[in-house]
Design a protein around this motif. Sequence first.
Motif, PDB file in Angstrom:
ATOM      1  N   ILE A 172     -26.403 105.982 -18.698  1.00  0.00           N
ATOM      2  CA  ILE A 172     -27.163 105.864 -19.934  1.00  0.00           C
ATOM      3  C   ILE A 172     -27.861 104.512 -20.018  1.00  0.00           C
ATOM      4  O   ILE A 172     -29.043 104.420 -20.348  1.00  0.00           O
ATOM      5  N   TYR A 173     -27.128 103.464 -19.693  1.00  0.00           N
ATOM      6  CA  TYR A 173     -27.668 102.115 -19.852  1.00  0.00           C
ATOM      7  C   TYR A 173     -28.167 101.526 -18.532  1.00  0.00           C
ATOM      8  O   TYR A 173     -29.100 100.739 -18.508  1.00  0.00           O
ATOM      9  N   GLY A 174     -27.514 101.869 -17.438  1.00  0.00           N
ATOM     10  CA  GLY A 174     -27.891 101.297 -16.155  1.00  0.00           C
ATOM     11  C   GLY A 174     -27.212  99.972 -15.867  1.00  0.00           C
ATOM     12  O   GLY A 174     -27.554  99.293 -14.904  1.00  0.00           O
ATOM     13  N   TYR A 175     -26.241  99.600 -16.685  1.00  0.00           N
ATOM     14  CA  TYR A 175     -25.494  98.367 -16.429  1.00  0.00           C
ATOM     15  C   TYR A 175     -24.159  98.447 -17.166  1.00  0.00           C
ATOM     16  O   TYR A 175     -23.974  99.217 -18.103  1.00  0.00           O
ATOM     17  N   SER A 176     -23.211  97.646 -16.716  1.00  0.00           N
ATOM     18  CA  SER A 176     -21.906  97.544 -17.373  1.00  0.00           C
ATOM     19  C   SER A 176     -21.612  96.077 -17.643  1.00  0.00           C
ATOM     20  O   SER A 176     -22.378  95.191 -17.240  1.00  0.00           O
ATOM     21  N   THR A 218     -34.234 100.094 -11.918  1.00  0.00           N
ATOM     22  CA  THR A 218     -35.281  99.522 -11.078  1.00  0.00           C
ATOM     23  C   THR A 218     -36.564  99.444 -11.894  1.00  0.00           C
ATOM     24  O   THR A 218     -36.772 100.207 -12.831  1.00  0.00           O
ATOM     25  N   GLY A 219     -37.410  98.510 -11.529  1.00  0.00           N
ATOM     26  CA  GLY A 219     -38.682  98.384 -12.206  1.00  0.00           C
ATOM     27  C   GLY A 219     -38.607  97.621 -13.516  1.00  0.00           C
ATOM     28  O   GLY A 219     -39.564  97.586 -14.274  1.00  0.00           O
ATOM     29  N   THR A 220     -37.469  97.027 -13.816  1.00  0.00           N
ATOM     30  CA  THR A 220     -37.333  96.210 -15.020  1.00  0.00           C
ATOM     31  C   THR A 220     -36.894  94.819 -14.618  1.00  0.00           C
ATOM     32  O   THR A 220     -36.424  94.586 -13.510  1.00  0.00           O
ATOM     33  N   GLN A 221     -37.045  93.877 -15.523  1.00  0.00           N
ATOM     34  CA  GLN A 221     -36.641  92.510 -15.237  1.00  0.00           C
ATOM     35  C   GLN A 221     -35.128  92.412 -15.157  1.00  0.00           C
ATOM     36  O   GLN A 221     -34.400  93.115 -15.854  1.00  0.00           O
ATOM     37  N   ALA A 222     -34.656  91.486 -14.296  1.00  0.00           N
ATOM     38  CA  ALA A 222     -33.215  91.330 -14.096  1.00  0.00           C
ATOM     39  C   ALA A 222     -32.539  90.857 -15.376  1.00  0.00           C
ATOM     40  O   ALA A 222     -33.085  90.073 -16.139  1.00  0.00           O
ATOM     41  N   ILE A 223     -31.315  91.335 -15.607  1.00  0.00           N
ATOM     42  CA  ILE A 223     -30.562  90.962 -16.806  1.00  0.00           C
ATOM     43  C   ILE A 223     -29.134  90.559 -16.467  1.00  0.00           C
ATOM     44  O   ILE A 223     -28.325  90.342 -17.366  1.00  0.00           O
ATOM     45  N   ASP A 224     -28.805  90.458 -15.169  1.00  0.00           N
ATOM     46  CA  ASP A 224     -27.408  90.268 -14.816  1.00  0.00           C
ATOM     47  C   ASP A 224     -26.979  88.807 -14.727  1.00  0.00           C
ATOM     48  O   ASP A 224     -25.782  88.523 -14.755  1.00  0.00           O
ATOM     49  N   PHE A 227     -18.420  80.915 -16.997  1.00  0.00           N
ATOM     50  CA  PHE A 227     -19.025  80.794 -15.670  1.00  0.00           C
ATOM     51  C   PHE A 227     -19.323  82.145 -15.031  1.00  0.00           C
ATOM     52  O   PHE A 227     -20.060  82.217 -14.050  1.00  0.00           O
ATOM     53  N   ASN A 228     -18.737  83.217 -15.548  1.00  0.00           N
ATOM     54  CA  ASN A 228     -18.956  84.537 -14.967  1.00  0.00           C
ATOM     55  C   ASN A 228     -20.140  85.213 -15.649  1.00  0.00           C
ATOM     56  O   ASN A 228     -20.402  84.986 -16.833  1.00  0.00           O
ATOM     57  N   ASP A 229     -20.870  86.047 -14.906  1.00  0.00           N
ATOM     58  CA  ASP A 229     -21.978  86.789 -15.494  1.00  0.00           C
ATOM     59  C   ASP A 229     -21.445  87.806 -16.505  1.00  0.00           C
ATOM     60  O   ASP A 229     -20.478  88.522 -16.240  1.00  0.00           O
ATOM     61  N   ILE A 230     -22.098  87.889 -17.659  1.00  0.00           N
ATOM     62  CA  ILE A 230     -21.688  88.828 -18.698  1.00  0.00           C
ATOM     63  C   ILE A 230     -21.915  90.273 -18.252  1.00  0.00           C
ATOM     64  O   ILE A 230     -21.066  91.135 -18.436  1.00  0.00           O
ATOM     65  N   ILE A 231     -23.090  90.525 -17.657  1.00  0.00           N
ATOM     66  CA  ILE A 231     -23.475  91.878 -17.239  1.00  0.00           C
ATOM     67  C   ILE A 231     -23.353  91.997 -15.728  1.00  0.00           C
ATOM     68  O   ILE A 231     -23.720  91.086 -14.990  1.00  0.00           O
ATOM     69  N   LYS A 232     -22.833  93.139 -15.271  1.00  0.00           N
ATOM     70  CA  LYS A 232     -22.682  93.375 -13.841  1.00  0.00           C
ATOM     71  C   LYS A 232     -23.215  94.757 -13.491  1.00  0.00           C
ATOM     72  O   LYS A 232     -23.438  95.606 -14.362  1.00  0.00           O
ATOM     73  N   ASP A 233     -23.425  94.968 -12.228  1.00  0.00           N
ATOM     74  CA  ASP A 233     -23.820  96.269 -11.677  1.00  0.00           C
ATOM     75  C   ASP A 233     -25.065  96.863 -12.320  1.00  0.00           C
ATOM     76  O   ASP A 233     -25.090  98.048 -12.688  1.00  0.00           O
ATOM     77  N   PRO A 234     -26.131  96.082 -12.506  1.00  0.00           N
ATOM     78  CA  PRO A 234     -27.351  96.704 -13.041  1.00  0.00           C
ATOM     79  C   PRO A 234     -27.940  97.657 -12.012  1.00  0.00           C
ATOM     80  O   PRO A 234     -28.095  97.327 -10.851  1.00  0.00           O
ATOM     81  N   THR A 235     -28.267  98.892 -12.434  1.00  0.00           N
ATOM     82  CA  THR A 235     -28.775  99.901 -11.501  1.00  0.00           C
ATOM     83  C   THR A 235     -30.225 100.262 -11.777  1.00  0.00           C
ATOM     84  O   THR A 235     -30.821 101.024 -11.025  1.00  0.00           O
ATOM     85  N   GLN A 270     -24.057  99.336 -32.601  1.00  0.00           N
ATOM     86  CA  GLN A 270     -23.383 100.516 -32.062  1.00  0.00           C
ATOM     87  C   GLN A 270     -22.348 100.099 -31.028  1.00  0.00           C
ATOM     88  O   GLN A 270     -22.649  99.330 -30.104  1.00  0.00           O
ATOM     89  N   GLU A 271     -21.129 100.608 -31.195  1.00  0.00           N
ATOM     90  CA  GLU A 271     -20.089 100.291 -30.219  1.00  0.00           C
ATOM     91  C   GLU A 271     -20.323 101.083 -28.936  1.00  0.00           C
ATOM     92  O   GLU A 271     -20.689 102.258 -28.976  1.00  0.00           O
ATOM     93  N   ARG A 272     -20.118 100.421 -27.802  1.00  0.00           N
ATOM     94  CA  ARG A 272     -20.259 101.106 -26.523  1.00  0.00           C
ATOM     95  C   ARG A 272     -19.129 100.683 -25.603  1.00  0.00           C
ATOM     96  O   ARG A 272     -18.444  99.680 -25.838  1.00  0.00           O
ATOM     97  N   LYS A 273     -18.924 101.470 -24.562  1.00  0.00           N
ATOM     98  CA  LYS A 273     -17.873 101.163 -23.603  1.00  0.00           C
ATOM     99  C   LYS A 273     -18.279  99.969 -22.745  1.00  0.00           C
ATOM    100  O   LYS A 273     -19.462  99.705 -22.541  1.00  0.00           O
ATOM    101  N   ILE A 274     -17.258  99.259 -22.245  1.00  0.00           N
ATOM    102  CA  ILE A 274     -17.529  98.123 -21.367  1.00  0.00           C
ATOM    103  C   ILE A 274     -18.175  98.611 -20.079  1.00  0.00           C
ATOM    104  O   ILE A 274     -19.143  98.030 -19.589  1.00  0.00           O
ATOM    105  N   ALA A 275     -17.652  99.694 -19.524  1.00  0.00           N
ATOM    106  CA  ALA A 275     -18.283 100.321 -18.361  1.00  0.00           C
ATOM    107  C   ALA A 275     -19.459 101.167 -18.832  1.00  0.00           C
ATOM    108  O   ALA A 275     -19.503 101.621 -19.977  1.00  0.00           O
ATOM    109  N   ASP A 276     -20.427 101.396 -17.948  1.00  0.00           N
ATOM    110  CA  ASP A 276     -21.568 102.235 -18.307  1.00  0.00           C
ATOM    111  C   ASP A 276     -21.100 103.685 -18.496  1.00  0.00           C
ATOM    112  O   ASP A 276     -20.097 104.121 -17.925  1.00  0.00           O
ATOM    113  N   GLU A 277     -21.832 104.424 -19.306  1.00  0.00           N
ATOM    114  CA  GLU A 277     -21.530 105.831 -19.563  1.00  0.00           C
ATOM    115  C   GLU A 277     -22.620 106.712 -18.958  1.00  0.00           C
ATOM    116  O   GLU A 277     -23.756 106.273 -18.768  1.00  0.00           O
TER     117      GLU A 277
END
Length: 239
Positions: free
Chosen positions: A173-177, A216-222, A206-214, A158-165
């Motif tokens: 919706i996702y909690g991360y961009s 809580t209560g889940t394992q880090a993905i950034d 060298f840059n993190d793929i995922i940023k701004d995870p919002t 499924q295609e999604r926006k680079i920024a979170d929606e």
Amino acid sequence: MKKLTLLAAGCALSASALAQTPTEAPRVSGLRSSTDYAPGTGSDSRNNGFGIKAGLNSAHVRGDDKKNYGDVGTYQNFHAGAYAQFGFTDKFSVQPEILYTRQGFEGSSMARNNTGKYFTRLDYVQVPVLLVYNFLDNVSVHVGPQVSLLTKVREGGQERKIADENDASGNPIYGYSYSSLDYGLAAGLEARVGPARVGGRYVAGFNDIIKDPTRTGTQAIDNIKNGAFQVYVGIGIAN
């Protein structure tokens, strides 16, 4: 992965054999060695010219938070684009490229509602600028920095926006961009056979793929970063 590595190694070995002097092996008709080109940086130097290239990616992720994805695997796709080469000695040149490349990875994450394994596809416009050193007559090593602009993201098909929606209530919706820009290094080997080029390289972001995870209560993905093995063929339009 093993097939890609063996293919790149085989190409380099084949070109090394072609690069032998006439006393070592018969000259192959139509192939130009370094002595057939004008020395230095002139228009007929072997280290000047441009062309097109395309090949395969075997992409994956690196980083501390890779462990928080389940069943992590590689993602195979393609890259394609053009290159230019500018020589400043018989041995050294600079080669900028512009490529469209599809990278990503396979895995499952608790930060996404889909708990099964899925592919994440990341489409980039990638610009490496490589220092080229011809250590054999028709074989060279390439190394240099690159920057990549993210143009499209697909998760689980499924295609999604680079920024979170946001949903209808205004909640993410996702909690991360995704990071729109990546930067890193590329290094590899290339063999030239007449106007054709065959090579392989590794590219590391060298840059993190995922940023701004919002969430809580889940394992880090950034803290995950791009990595990819690439094999390619190219054709020189000039030299």
